[in-house]
Scaffold this motif. Structure first.
Motif, PDB file in Angstrom:
ATOM      1  N   LEU A   8       0.827  -1.210   0.000  1.00 30.33           N
ATOM      2  CA  LEU A   8       0.000   0.000   0.000  1.00 30.33           C
ATOM      3  C   LEU A   8       0.862   1.262   0.000  1.00 30.33           C
ATOM      4  N   ARG A   9       1.946   1.238   0.755  1.00 27.23           N
ATOM      5  CA  ARG A   9       2.851   2.395   0.771  1.00 27.23           C
ATOM      6  C   ARG A   9       3.420   2.624  -0.631  1.00 27.23           C
ATOM      7  N   ASN A  10       3.826   1.552  -1.308  1.00 25.19           N
ATOM      8  CA  ASN A  10       4.353   1.673  -2.675  1.00 25.19           C
ATOM      9  C   ASN A  10       3.285   2.186  -3.635  1.00 25.19           C
ATOM     10  N   ALA A  11       2.032   1.746  -3.447  1.00 24.64           N
ATOM     11  CA  ALA A  11       0.942   2.227  -4.310  1.00 24.64           C
ATOM     12  C   ALA A  11       0.697   3.710  -4.090  1.00 24.64           C
ATOM     13  N   VAL A  12       0.747   4.153  -2.845  1.00 29.14           N
ATOM     14  CA  VAL A  12       0.581   5.572  -2.544  1.00 29.14           C
ATOM     15  C   VAL A  12       1.746   6.371  -3.139  1.00 29.14           C
ATOM     16  N   ASP A  13       2.962   5.881  -2.940  1.00 28.49           N
ATOM     17  CA  ASP A  13       4.149   6.568  -3.473  1.00 28.49           C
ATOM     18  C   ASP A  13       4.140   6.623  -4.999  1.00 28.49           C
ATOM     19  N   ALA A  14       3.598   5.584  -5.637  1.00 30.62           N
ATOM     20  CA  ALA A  14       3.547   5.550  -7.105  1.00 30.62           C
ATOM     21  C   ALA A  14       2.408   6.391  -7.658  1.00 30.62           C
ATOM     22  N   GLY A  15       1.522   6.855  -6.777  1.00 32.80           N
ATOM     23  CA  GLY A  15       0.416   7.704  -7.233  1.00 32.80           C
ATOM     24  C   GLY A  15      -0.698   6.933  -7.903  1.00 32.80           C
ATOM     25  N   CYS A  16      -0.873   5.686  -7.577  1.00 32.82           N
ATOM     26  CA  CYS A  16      -1.951   4.883  -8.172  1.00 32.82           C
ATOM     27  C   CYS A  16      -3.302   5.494  -7.830  1.00 32.82           C
ATOM     28  N   ASP A  17      -4.039   5.906  -8.882  1.00 32.65           N
ATOM     29  CA  ASP A  17      -5.367   6.486  -8.686  1.00 32.65           C
ATOM     30  C   ASP A  17      -6.458   5.653  -9.329  1.00 32.65           C
ATOM     31  N   ASP A  18      -6.106   4.868 -10.321  1.00 29.43           N
ATOM     32  CA  ASP A  18      -7.095   4.107 -11.081  1.00 29.43           C
ATOM     33  C   ASP A  18      -6.622   2.657 -11.134  1.00 29.43           C
ATOM     34  N   LEU A  19      -7.346   1.756 -10.471  1.00 29.11           N
ATOM     35  CA  LEU A  19      -6.907   0.365 -10.417  1.00 29.11           C
ATOM     36  C   LEU A  19      -6.854  -0.291 -11.797  1.00 29.11           C
ATOM     37  N   ILE A  20      -7.773   0.035 -12.662  1.00 31.13           N
ATOM     38  CA  ILE A  20      -7.780  -0.568 -13.998  1.00 31.13           C
ATOM     39  C   ILE A  20      -6.562  -0.100 -14.795  1.00 31.13           C
ATOM     40  N   ALA A  21      -6.315   1.190 -14.791  1.00 33.38           N
ATOM     41  CA  ALA A  21      -5.149   1.716 -15.510  1.00 33.38           C
ATOM     42  C   ALA A  21      -3.865   1.192 -14.872  1.00 33.38           C
ATOM     43  N   CYS A  22      -3.835   1.166 -13.565  1.00 33.57           N
ATOM     44  CA  CYS A  22      -2.639   0.712 -12.855  1.00 33.57           C
ATOM     45  C   CYS A  22      -2.355  -0.764 -13.141  1.00 33.57           C
ATOM     46  N   SER A  23      -3.409  -1.552 -13.290  1.00 32.11           N
ATOM     47  CA  SER A  23      -3.210  -2.989 -13.516  1.00 32.11           C
ATOM     48  C   SER A  23      -2.490  -3.270 -14.830  1.00 32.11           C
ATOM     49  N   HIS A  24      -2.525  -2.325 -15.758  1.00 35.26           N
ATOM     50  CA  HIS A  24      -1.858  -2.507 -17.054  1.00 35.26           C
ATOM     51  C   HIS A  24      -0.450  -1.909 -17.070  1.00 35.26           C
TER      52      HIS A  24
END
Length: 170
Positions: A104-120
Motif C-alpha cells: 500500500l505504501r508503494n501504491a501511494v508513493d507511485a500515485g496509483c489512482d485508477d486500479l484498472i489503468a494501474c493494472s496494465h
C-alpha cells in the motif's frame, strides 16, 4: 458464606454480569455457590480468573484457547508450547500485514489512482495476480477447466452453512 456477588465480581474484574454468565456457560468460570436466596457468590480467586481471561484475549487467544490455558492451571501441562504456538501465529500475521503495508505504501508513493489503468502499467506495485500455485489457493477461488469459454467469471459467496457457493459476477 463469603465471597463476591455478581455485581461486585463484575466491577472488580472490569466486565459486566452477562459476561460472567457467558463464561460460566463456556466453562471458563466455575459455577458459583448460591445463597439461600439464590444469589450467586463467587470465590475471591474468580477475580484473578477473569483478569487472566481478559489478558489472554488481549494477547490474541480465542476463548477456546483460553479454556485450554485455564485447563493448564487445573493440572494439564503445556502452557509454554501453547504460548509459543500463539507467538508463531502472531508473528506470521505481522509478516503478512507488513507485506500489505509495504504494498500500500508503494501504491501511494507511485500515485496509483485508477486500479484498472494501474493494472496494465508494468510499474504498478499492486499484485493483480495470485502468485500462489493453484493447488494452494482456496477451492472456491480456483478456476476450473470445465467452465465454458463464454461463461462469466464467478466468485464465491458464503452460505449460511459457512461454505462457499459460486455465483455469477456481474
Amino acid at each position: 458464606m463469603t465471597g463476591l456477588r455478581s455485581g461486585r465480581l463484575a466491577d472488580a474484574a472490569g466486565v459486566n454480569r452477562q459476561t460472567l454468565r457467558y463464561y460460566e456457560r463456556r466453562g471458563l468460570l466455575a459455577e458459583p455457590e448460591r445463597t439461600p436466596g439464590g444469589h450467586r457468590v463467587y470465590p475471591p480467586e474468580a477475580v484473578t480468573v477473569l483478569r487472566v481471561i481478559k489478558a489472554a484475549q488481549r494477547l490474541g487467544f480465542t476463548l477456546e484457547e483460553v479454556a485450554e490455558l485455564l485447563a493448564v492451571h487445573r493440572g494439564q501441562p503445556r502452557l509454554h508450547a501453547r504460548a509459543a504456538r500463539k507467538l508463531a501465529d502472531i508473528e506470521a500475521r505481522i509478516a503478512d500485514l507488513n507485506v500489505v503495508r509495504d504494498t500500500l505504501r508503494n501504491a501511494v508513493d507511485a500515485g496509483c489512482d485508477d486500479l484498472i489503468a494501474c493494472s496494465h502499467a508494468p510499474s504498478c506495485p499492486i499484485p493483480f495476480t495470485d502468485a500462489r500455485p493453484a493447488e494452494a489457493r482456496p477451492t472456491e477461488a480456483r478456476p476450473t477447466d470445465a467452465r465454458p469459454t463464454d461463461a462469466r467469471p464467478t466468485d464465491a459467496r458464503p452460505t449460511d452453512a459457512g461454505t462457499a457457493e459460486p455465483r455469477t459476477a456481474g
